[in-house]
Scaffold this active site. Structure first.
Site, PDB file in Angstrom:
ATOM      1  N   LYS A 276      55.117  26.310  39.708  1.00  0.00           N
ATOM      2  CA  LYS A 276      56.072  27.347  39.307  1.00  0.00           C
ATOM      3  C   LYS A 276      57.421  26.732  38.946  1.00  0.00           C
ATOM      4  O   LYS A 276      58.247  27.362  38.304  1.00  0.00           O
ATOM      5  CB  LYS A 276      56.220  28.425  40.386  1.00  0.00           C
ATOM      6  CG  LYS A 276      56.483  27.949  41.791  1.00  0.00           C
ATOM      7  CD  LYS A 276      56.258  29.069  42.818  1.00  0.00           C
ATOM      8  CE  LYS A 276      55.834  28.491  44.154  1.00  0.00           C
ATOM      9  NZ  LYS A 276      55.198  29.395  45.054  1.00  0.00           N
TER      10      LYS A 276
ATOM     11  N   LYS B 282      50.540  18.506  38.172  1.00  0.00           N
ATOM     12  CA  LYS B 282      50.085  19.728  38.853  1.00  0.00           C
ATOM     13  C   LYS B 282      50.678  20.973  38.184  1.00  0.00           C
ATOM     14  O   LYS B 282      51.833  20.951  37.772  1.00  0.00           O
ATOM     15  CB  LYS B 282      50.570  19.625  40.307  1.00  0.00           C
ATOM     16  CG  LYS B 282      50.109  20.688  41.236  1.00  0.00           C
ATOM     17  CD  LYS B 282      50.754  20.523  42.606  1.00  0.00           C
ATOM     18  CE  LYS B 282      52.186  20.988  42.626  1.00  0.00           C
ATOM     19  NZ  LYS B 282      52.755  21.219  43.962  1.00  0.00           N
TER      20      LYS B 282
ATOM     21  N   LYS C 128      60.930  15.603  45.318  1.00  0.00           N
ATOM     22  CA  LYS C 128      61.901  16.705  45.255  1.00  0.00           C
ATOM     23  C   LYS C 128      63.331  16.207  45.389  1.00  0.00           C
ATOM     24  O   LYS C 128      64.236  16.745  44.750  1.00  0.00           O
ATOM     25  CB  LYS C 128      61.614  17.737  46.350  1.00  0.00           C
ATOM     26  CG  LYS C 128      60.480  18.675  46.006  1.00  0.00           C
ATOM     27  CD  LYS C 128      60.561  19.940  46.827  1.00  0.00           C
ATOM     28  CE  LYS C 128      59.467  20.911  46.469  1.00  0.00           C
ATOM     29  NZ  LYS C 128      59.375  22.035  47.406  1.00  0.00           N
TER      30      LYS C 128
HETATM   31  P1  TYM Z   1      53.350  26.010  47.991  1.00  0.00           P
HETATM   32  O1  TYM Z   1      54.150  27.248  48.173  1.00  0.00           O
HETATM   33  O2  TYM Z   1      53.874  24.963  47.069  1.00  0.00           O
HETATM   34  O3  TYM Z   1      51.889  26.360  47.536  1.00  0.00           O
HETATM   35  C1  TYM Z   1      51.107  27.311  48.253  1.00  0.00           C
HETATM   36  C2  TYM Z   1      49.657  26.905  48.263  1.00  0.00           C
HETATM   37  O4  TYM Z   1      49.174  26.797  46.919  1.00  0.00           O
HETATM   38  C3  TYM Z   1      48.593  25.507  46.724  1.00  0.00           C
HETATM   39  N1  TYM Z   1      48.870  25.088  45.346  1.00  0.00           N
HETATM   40  C4  TYM Z   1      47.935  24.649  44.506  1.00  0.00           C
HETATM   41  N2  TYM Z   1      46.596  24.491  44.656  1.00  0.00           N
HETATM   42  C5  TYM Z   1      45.905  24.027  43.592  1.00  0.00           C
HETATM   43  N3  TYM Z   1      46.495  23.700  42.405  1.00  0.00           N
HETATM   44  C6  TYM Z   1      47.825  23.836  42.208  1.00  0.00           C
HETATM   45  N4  TYM Z   1      48.378  23.529  41.044  1.00  0.00           N
HETATM   46  C7  TYM Z   1      48.608  24.335  43.303  1.00  0.00           C
HETATM   47  N5  TYM Z   1      49.925  24.589  43.459  1.00  0.00           N
HETATM   48  C8  TYM Z   1      50.069  25.044  44.724  1.00  0.00           C
HETATM   49  C9  TYM Z   1      49.292  24.608  47.733  1.00  0.00           C
HETATM   50  O5  TYM Z   1      48.527  23.450  48.014  1.00  0.00           O
HETATM   51  C10 TYM Z   1      49.423  25.532  48.923  1.00  0.00           C
HETATM   52  O6  TYM Z   1      48.215  25.570  49.668  1.00  0.00           O
HETATM   53  N6  TYM Z   1      54.475  23.497  52.169  1.00  0.00           N
HETATM   54  C11 TYM Z   1      53.608  24.516  51.597  1.00  0.00           C
HETATM   55  C12 TYM Z   1      53.694  25.858  52.295  1.00  0.00           C
HETATM   56  C13 TYM Z   1      53.531  25.813  53.768  1.00  0.00           C
HETATM   57  C14 TYM Z   1      52.302  25.706  54.457  1.00  0.00           C
HETATM   58  C15 TYM Z   1      52.638  25.721  55.841  1.00  0.00           C
HETATM   59  C16 TYM Z   1      50.973  25.579  54.046  1.00  0.00           C
HETATM   60  C17 TYM Z   1      54.518  25.888  54.693  1.00  0.00           C
HETATM   61  N7  TYM Z   1      53.980  25.852  55.939  1.00  0.00           N
HETATM   62  C18 TYM Z   1      51.651  25.615  56.817  1.00  0.00           C
HETATM   63  C19 TYM Z   1      49.985  25.486  55.041  1.00  0.00           C
HETATM   64  C20 TYM Z   1      50.333  25.498  56.405  1.00  0.00           C
HETATM   65  C21 TYM Z   1      53.981  24.726  50.147  1.00  0.00           C
HETATM   66  O7  TYM Z   1      55.088  24.426  49.737  1.00  0.00           O
HETATM   67  O8  TYM Z   1      53.036  25.336  49.429  1.00  0.00           O
END
Ligand code: TYM
Length: 341
Positions: free
Chosen positions: A205, A202, A119
């Protein structure tokens, strides 16, 4: 100390920055609902807006997409009476415990995070301090509830390992068994849903091409068109899952189909062995529409009443704070901070 010494509790979060994708749905949201319905754990789910603002967010758009994410959670099956659903910034203990963890975690640990490197890119001097400290806030999200299990997609694995390191270092430094060593729950055929344009990237969005992803808000025609144009190879589908080993785009579409239909990849291969893409893709699109269309309709219904969404999130925040506040107070106490006011 292991997670088994603590109340079984699930925490997970999704960034409300822009609409959610099929990756978010299959890799996270759908599994959040499964864990809620299994009723073996208390479930706490969160829109992580404090994480979203580590990069610039338009304030009006952030407000709208936070409500939209909440609508998506509920439309997908999260029941705010059974799970706690709220917005991270409304529970101040997340940011407070994150500060403590900023002091526990080491710069070297943060610098090794692949998401930070991706990032921030080459221009790290210009990235926000919040983006660098992002995983300490994530550890705080989880540990402020003493959560034992965290369902996520594969891309969050390294952050969860860091969460375990932070908990272990805190426990060690203060000679306590206070924070659980949390278990990541990364399971099923869709822990890494890939881009429809490039099977090595991956689905995200933030990808500039909308054709690379299915958005939870896409209509049936758009979904069909995106799958029709999805990159594949010229070979028909093989007769075993092994046969997809060096065919990332083909494997991705099979994984998506398996996750959507709740069947094993072996079972899917028995059905589709020898099929051409012209036969498989409409079949896949149909399965995606059958899953997403009712959710999109429900989302629209929730979005028509933003005041009700805000009420639900406010109530969730109150319940979350009841769990988080004593854990933060105890943390301060362990560290020697005078707790009374
Ligand atoms: P984020 O917002 O990028 O994504 C949210 C969740 O969706 C999953 N995900 C995917 N799974 C499978 N294939 C994909 N292409 C895909 N894209 C996204 C992510 O693995 C995630 O589970 N840092 C985290 C958010 C967060 C969080 C936490 C998660 C903040 N605090 C505490 C768990 C526990 C994030 O940016 O996810």
């Amino acid at each position: 100390m292991t997670g088994s010494d603590f109340t079984p509790r699930v925490f997970s979060g999704i960034q409300p920055s822009g609409g959610l994708t099929l990756g978010n749905y299959l890799g996270a949201l759908k599994r959040f609902v499964d864990m809620q319905d299994a009723a073996t754990h208390e479930c706490i789910y969160c829109m992580v807006d404090l994480h979203a603002v580590t990069v610039w967010q338009d304030p009006v758009a952030l407000k709208a997409s936070t409500r939209e994410a909440a609508a998506a959670f509920m439309a997908a099956g999260i029941d705010p009476a059974r799970s706690i659903l709220f917005n991270q910034s409304q529970v101040p203990q997340h940011a407070q415990l994150a500060w403590v963890f900023n002091c526990v975690a080491r710069m070297g640990w943060m610098g090794r995070m692949t998401q930070w490197k991706d990032k921030a890119g080459k221009n790290t001097e210009n990235a926000s301090l919040g983006l660098f400290a992002y995983p300490a806030l994530m550890a705080a999200d989880i540990l402020v509830y003493h959560a034992t299990h965290v369902p996520v997609g594969d891309d969050q694995k390294q952050h969860l390992e860091l969460t375990r390191d932070i908990a272990a270092k805190f426990n060690h430094d203060f000679g306590v068994d206070f924070f659980p060593i949390t278990e990541p729950v990364i399971e099923g055929p869709a822990t890494r849903v890939m881009s429809l344009r490039d099977g090595t990237k991956k689905m995200s969005k933030s990808d500039p091409s909308d054709m690379s992803r299915i958005n939870m808000s896409d209509d049936a025609d758009t979904i069909a068109q995106k799958f029709r144009k999805a990159r594949t190879d010229p070979e028909p589908l093989p007769d075993s899952y092994e046969g997809l080993k060096d065919r990332p785009e083909a494997r991705n579409l099979v994984d998506i189909y398996a996750a959507l239909s709740g069947r094993s990849t072996e079972d899917i291969m028995n059905e589709v062995a020898g099929w051409q893409w012209g036969q498989f893709k409409p079949h896949l699109a149909e399965a995606a529409v059958a899953t997403l269309a009712p959710i999109t309709d429900e989302m629209t219904r929730f979005m028509n009443d933003p005041a009700e969404i805000d009420r639900i999130l406010g109530e969730g925040a109150g319940r979350a704070e009841e769990i988080a506040a004593p854990i933060l107070t105890r943390t301060y106490d362990i560290m020697g901070m005078v707790a009374s006011r």
